[in-house]
Design a protein around this motif. Structure first.
Motif, PDB file in Angstrom:
ATOM      1  N   SER A 170       0.885  -1.321  -0.085  1.00  0.00           N
ATOM      2  CA  SER A 170      -0.255   0.220   0.254  1.00  0.00           C
ATOM      3  C   SER A 170       0.895   1.138   0.340  1.00  0.00           C
ATOM      4  CB  SER A 170      -1.182  -0.175   0.864  1.00  0.00           C
ATOM      5  OG  SER A 170      -1.747   1.366   1.916  1.00  0.00           O
ATOM      6  N   LEU A 171       0.560   2.173  -0.206  1.00  0.00           N
ATOM      7  CA  LEU A 171       1.106   3.104  -0.488  1.00  0.00           C
ATOM      8  C   LEU A 171       0.747   4.114   0.615  1.00  0.00           C
ATOM      9  CD1 LEU A 171       1.036   4.724  -4.731  1.00  0.00           C
ATOM     10  CD2 LEU A 171       2.447   2.869  -3.271  1.00  0.00           C
ATOM     11  N   ALA A 172      -0.507   4.457   0.821  1.00  0.00           N
ATOM     12  CA  ALA A 172      -1.443   5.781   2.046  1.00  0.00           C
ATOM     13  C   ALA A 172      -0.773   5.023   2.831  1.00  0.00           C
ATOM     14  CB  ALA A 172      -3.326   5.143   1.725  1.00  0.00           C
ATOM     15  N   ILE A 173      -0.705   3.981   3.738  1.00  0.00           N
ATOM     16  CA  ILE A 173      -0.153   4.851   5.345  1.00  0.00           C
ATOM     17  C   ILE A 173       1.291   3.577   5.636  1.00  0.00           C
ATOM     18  CG2 ILE A 173      -1.013   3.712   7.585  1.00  0.00           C
ATOM     19  CD1 ILE A 173      -3.925   5.123   7.146  1.00  0.00           C
ATOM     20  N   THR A 174       2.531   3.773   6.244  1.00  0.00           N
ATOM     21  CA  THR A 174       3.612   3.283   6.702  1.00  0.00           C
ATOM     22  C   THR A 174       3.885   2.753   7.321  1.00  0.00           C
ATOM     23  OG1 THR A 174       4.270   3.574   4.142  1.00  0.00           O
ATOM     24  CG2 THR A 174       5.587   3.051   6.371  1.00  0.00           C
ATOM     25  N   SER A 175       4.342   1.899   8.578  1.00  0.00           N
ATOM     26  CA  SER A 175       4.716   1.663   9.852  1.00  0.00           C
ATOM     27  C   SER A 175       5.680   1.984   9.389  1.00  0.00           C
ATOM     28  CB  SER A 175       4.347   0.249   9.966  1.00  0.00           C
ATOM     29  OG  SER A 175       4.893   0.075  11.674  1.00  0.00           O
ATOM     30  N   ALA A 176       6.530   2.664  10.428  1.00  0.00           N
ATOM     31  CA  ALA A 176       7.947   3.609  10.273  1.00  0.00           C
ATOM     32  C   ALA A 176       8.981   3.830  11.525  1.00  0.00           C
ATOM     33  CB  ALA A 176       8.073   4.446   9.309  1.00  0.00           C
ATOM     34  N   LEU A 177      10.360   3.475  11.028  1.00  0.00           N
ATOM     35  CA  LEU A 177      10.289   3.882  12.317  1.00  0.00           C
ATOM     36  C   LEU A 177      11.200   5.672  12.386  1.00  0.00           C
ATOM     37  CD1 LEU A 177      12.460   3.073  15.415  1.00  0.00           C
ATOM     38  CD2 LEU A 177      14.084   2.173  14.181  1.00  0.00           C
ATOM     39  N   LEU A 178      11.365   6.211  13.562  1.00  0.00           N
ATOM     40  CA  LEU A 178      11.307   7.610  13.381  1.00  0.00           C
ATOM     41  C   LEU A 178      13.096   7.645  13.651  1.00  0.00           C
ATOM     42  CD1 LEU A 178       7.951   9.076  14.292  1.00  0.00           C
ATOM     43  CD2 LEU A 178       8.997   9.059  11.901  1.00  0.00           C
ATOM     44  N   VAL A 179      13.825   8.424  13.818  1.00  0.00           N
ATOM     45  CA  VAL A 179      15.387   8.668  13.261  1.00  0.00           C
ATOM     46  C   VAL A 179      15.393   9.821  13.787  1.00  0.00           C
ATOM     47  CG1 VAL A 179      15.764   6.439  12.671  1.00  0.00           C
ATOM     48  CG2 VAL A 179      15.992   8.040  11.378  1.00  0.00           C
ATOM     49  N   GLU A 180      16.685   9.952  14.524  1.00  0.00           N
ATOM     50  CA  GLU A 180      17.268  11.771  14.316  1.00  0.00           C
ATOM     51  C   GLU A 180      18.271  11.936  13.755  1.00  0.00           C
ATOM     52  OE1 GLU A 180      17.888  15.305  17.921  1.00  0.00           O
ATOM     53  OE2 GLU A 180      17.553  13.546  18.062  1.00  0.00           O
ATOM     54  N   ALA A 181      18.519  12.739  12.882  1.00  0.00           N
ATOM     55  CA  ALA A 181      19.584  12.356  12.362  1.00  0.00           C
ATOM     56  C   ALA A 181      19.921  14.295  11.850  1.00  0.00           C
ATOM     57  CB  ALA A 181      19.611  12.475  10.479  1.00  0.00           C
ATOM     58  N   GLY A 182      21.485  15.516  12.150  1.00  0.00           N
ATOM     59  CA  GLY A 182      21.395  15.547  12.334  1.00  0.00           C
ATOM     60  C   GLY A 182      20.261  16.343  13.098  1.00  0.00           C
ATOM     61  N   GLU A 183      19.377  17.853  12.991  1.00  0.00           N
ATOM     62  CA  GLU A 183      18.569  18.679  13.595  1.00  0.00           C
ATOM     63  C   GLU A 183      17.082  18.177  12.641  1.00  0.00           C
ATOM     64  OE1 GLU A 183      19.762  22.960  13.037  1.00  0.00           O
ATOM     65  OE2 GLU A 183      21.953  22.811  14.264  1.00  0.00           O
ATOM     66  N   SER A 184      17.333  17.301  12.725  1.00  0.00           N
ATOM     67  CA  SER A 184      15.675  16.791  11.304  1.00  0.00           C
ATOM     68  C   SER A 184      15.749  15.402  11.663  1.00  0.00           C
ATOM     69  CB  SER A 184      16.291  17.018   9.520  1.00  0.00           C
ATOM     70  OG  SER A 184      16.691  17.907   8.981  1.00  0.00           O
ATOM     71  N   THR A 185      13.985  14.863  11.534  1.00  0.00           N
ATOM     72  CA  THR A 185      13.447  13.389  11.669  1.00  0.00           C
ATOM     73  C   THR A 185      13.059  12.765  10.761  1.00  0.00           C
ATOM     74  OG1 THR A 185      12.349  14.812  14.064  1.00  0.00           O
ATOM     75  CG2 THR A 185      11.171  12.608  13.068  1.00  0.00           C
ATOM     76  N   TYR A 186      13.752  11.509  10.070  1.00  0.00           N
ATOM     77  CA  TYR A 186      13.085  10.839   9.375  1.00  0.00           C
ATOM     78  C   TYR A 186      12.871   9.891  10.119  1.00  0.00           C
ATOM     79  CZ  TYR A 186      17.263  14.142   7.206  1.00  0.00           C
ATOM     80  OH  TYR A 186      17.596  14.868   6.387  1.00  0.00           O
TER      81      TYR A 186
END
Length: 682
Positions: free
Chosen positions: A524-540
């Protein structure tokens, strides 16, 4: 009658019917004795005719009516239809598809089926007695039989004519015969019980006793799509005389004798009733809206979870858990509703391969597997063109002509496999042929001609490098443009489209043995289960299905290889890439970061992404980014977090490609430097 409100349903059902007919006709060409498939063809064609006539599309109704005549002969004839007949039927289906498209775009058919109707008329010969009987739905009783059944009672013959464009002849025949049986005893009916379900004629007959003629006429006339009713009283006494005077006098006298003692036979029991519908047709736009609102629920749930985590109220955490559980169940159900089998795309391929192989003079056996594998509707809708391109490539460029295959010791008929299979969090669609494979030297020559590589580089091109060249923009090995290939739309268009869907294309080839191409896609393209990580001053965000594990960098060894850091974990060695440097252009050092997320690309490569922090797992509603964004930074989508912050979703495949490209560039620069030093020393 205003039929405009039914137009969307007509268009949707017509497209389904045409897909079914295309596939069924090709199946019959392979196996002419498949009676179930023949009956299916006739049923679908008849439905198509009735729908077209009801909606007022006369050209489509006329064409399908003529196609019915061909299909009817197919149903009664052994040995199937000739290739010319199959070609004519497929041409009719193409015209019907064009008509449906014109109706959708312009509101009218814009068809002239005269030429095709003439081709169909030439295919239909005089029917045999057996075929005539099948058209009527049985055989009318002879005099002796009718005399025996009447048992001395007056017989009334009812003949009802159905409309020429009758939509459901079997249903109308059942209703007409049922009206007769309600008023008397039906001795014989045409169509009979065995032929009722498949009846496609326009004449319904019944021989009835113990009934009033006028009542019969009125009752049958009330049946919808009955255009006329004839009611005649049969002179049974005259029939008895005729039977007695027949050449087989002994048999006739025996029949007359039987009449005097015979009992009336019970009337035929017609099939009736059908199970309640288990499916319902829903407009695709409504499914999109449902998914949109579900995505909004996920966003609000995430925000609420953040608020609840900071609140101290009795029972609030428990209530939040229940809400999360229920909304996740609803989310799963909504996503399942949007899932459809890839068969919707695969159904196009048998016809495509038949037409292409016939045009190119090649013999190709298409093998389809995994058609019931399900994907999000949006993905399936976008998957057709890339797969068609791959199949065209295999048939045109991959397979050798039959005589060449025989000379090489291969079977005269090539095998093309298209297989779908589920994987963790997605599916893989494989297109595999046993043709020529990729010829590195031929590809290299084209690359030099197009200025993609130098003559010196061409000598070093192997199969992997040749495959990389095939994915260059507009690359084609076709010497001239045709309606099959050489049109400037190459494998790069396939890869770009698949990457837009969050997937990737991987090709492998063995020269002289064939090519295998894999398309890897998310469910699916709509809802994704993801791990949030911090890199520098941003969240990915990193998709969970791409993560192998997370580790603390200090627990393992970091070594430099060719000037690049590698994370060594026992026997596993993975490139260590700093997320802030790769995604935000910062000048950070990966070895100094506390955590690493090991991710796997679609090609099976593992890299370690060095990050400053692990923020936890979240359900994210992903939004696509403009194409130009992904060209500069390996990110695939964006999502709004509960805090209102935007998190970019890491494109693991793009990150891997960027790393590999940088390694190749470094190696090339080193080689050039070494060559320069060598020349200087000389």
């Amino acid at each position: 009658m205003d039929t405009s409100e039914y137009l969307p349903m007509f268009l949707a059902e017509s497209r389904e019917h045409l897909q079914e007919l295309n596939l069924a006709v090709l199946k019959i060409e392979e196996n002419p004795e498949d009676k179930e498939k023949i009956d299916e063809i006739f049923r679908v064609a008849h439905s198509m005719k009735g729908m077209s006539a009801t909606m007022g599309f006369a050209a489509m109704a006329e064409l399908t009516h003529k196609m019915e005549d061909v299909f009817e002969l197919l149903r009664q004839r052994r040995g199937g239809l000739s290739r010319d007949a199959i070609d004519a039927v497929l041409a009719c289906l193409d015209m019907l598809e064009s008509g449906v498209q014109n109706i959708d775009e312009h509101g009218e058919e814009r068809l002239d089926p005269k030429e095709l109707i003439a081709r169909l008329d030439a295919l239909v010969h005089e029917r045999t007695p057996e075929q005539k009987a099948a058209k009527l739905g049985g055989v009318a009783p002879d005099n002796a039989e009718l005399v025996r059944l009447a048992a001395g009672r007056p017989v009334i013959h009812v003949l009802a004519r159905l409309a020429e464009d009758v939509s459901m002849p079997s249903v109308r025949a059942f209703m007409a015969i049922g009206a007769c049986s309600n008023l008397g005893d039906v001795l014989v009916a045409l169509p009979d019980e065995d032929a009722m379900e498949q009846f496609s004629g326009e004449i319904v007959e019944a021989w009835v006793v113990d009934a009033d003629p006028d009542a019969l006429r009125n009752a049958v006339a009330e049946v919808e799509e009955v255009t006329s009713v004839e009611v005649d009283e049969v002179d049974v006494e005259q029939l008895m005389i005729d039977v007695a005077d027949a050449p087989a006098e002994a048999e006739a006298e025996e029949a007359v004798a039987e009449v005097k003692a015979a009992e009336g036979e019970p009337k035929p029991a017609a099939k009736s009733g059908s199970g309640a519908a288990k499916t319902v047709r829903v407009d695709a736009e409504r499914l999109d809206q449902l998914m949109h609102y579900m995505a909004e629920v996920v966003v609000h749930r995430t925000q609420l979870e953040a608020l609840v985590s900071d609140a101290d109220h009795p029972g609030l955490a428990s209530a939040m858990q229940e809400l999360t559980r229920s909304s996740q169940s609803l989310q799963t159900m909504v996503m399942q509703v949007r899932m459809i089998p890839v068969e919707a795309v695969f159904m196009r391929f048998p016809r495509l391969v038949r037409d292409l192989s016939g045009k190119l003079g090649k013999e190709v056996n298409l093998v389809l597997q995994g058609q019931d594998t399900e994907l999000d509707r949006t993905v399936v809708d976008a998957l057709g063109d890339p797969l068609v391109h791959l199949i065209r490539n295999s048939v045109d460029h991959g397979f050798e002509p039959p005589e060449e295959r025989l000379r090489l010791g291969k079977p005269e008929t090539g095998t093309l496999e298209v297989r779908a299979r589920p994987t963790g969090g997605g599916i893989v669609i494989t297109v595999k042929d046993d043709g020529r494979g990729v010829d590195p030297q031929r590809v290299a020559a084209v690359g030099v001609k197009r200025g993609l590589i130098s003559a010196d580089e061409a000598a070093l091109v192997d199969v992997p490098r040749a495959i990389e060249l095939l994915f260059s923009a507009g690359f084609s090995t076709a010497e001239k443009a045709t309606d099959v290939s050489g049109r400037g739309v190459g494998m790069d268009a396939v890869r770009n489209r698949i990457r837009e869907l969050g997937g990737d294309v991987i090709m492998e080839s063995v020269t002289g043995q064939g090519t295998t191409t894999e398309i890897r896609l998310p469910l699916s393209l709509a809802i994704t289960s993801a791990l949030l990580v911090e890199a520098g001053e941003s969240t990915y965000a990193v998709a969970i299905d791409r993560i192998e594990r997370t580790v603390r960098v200090e627990d393992w060894t970091v070594r430099g290889v060719a000037g690049r850091p590698m994370l060594v974990m026992g026997e596993e060695v993975s490139p260590l890439i700093d997320a802030a440097s790769a995604l935000a252009g910062r000048d950070d050092h990966a070895a100094d970061k506390p955590y690493a997320v090991l991710v796997r690309s679609q090609a099976g490569r593992t890299i370690a992404l060095a990050v400053d922090g692990l923020l936890g797992q979240r359900e994210l509603v992903c939004r696509s980014l403009p194409p130009e964004v992904g060209e500069d930074v390996p990110v695939a989508a964006a999502a709004v977090l509960s805090s209102g912050e935007i998190a970019l979703v890491v494109d693991v495949d793009g990150l891997t490609r960027e790393h590999d490209r940088a390694v190749r560039d470094d190696a090339a620069a080193t080689n050039e430097e070494n060559h320069g030093l060598h020349r200087t020393a000389a």
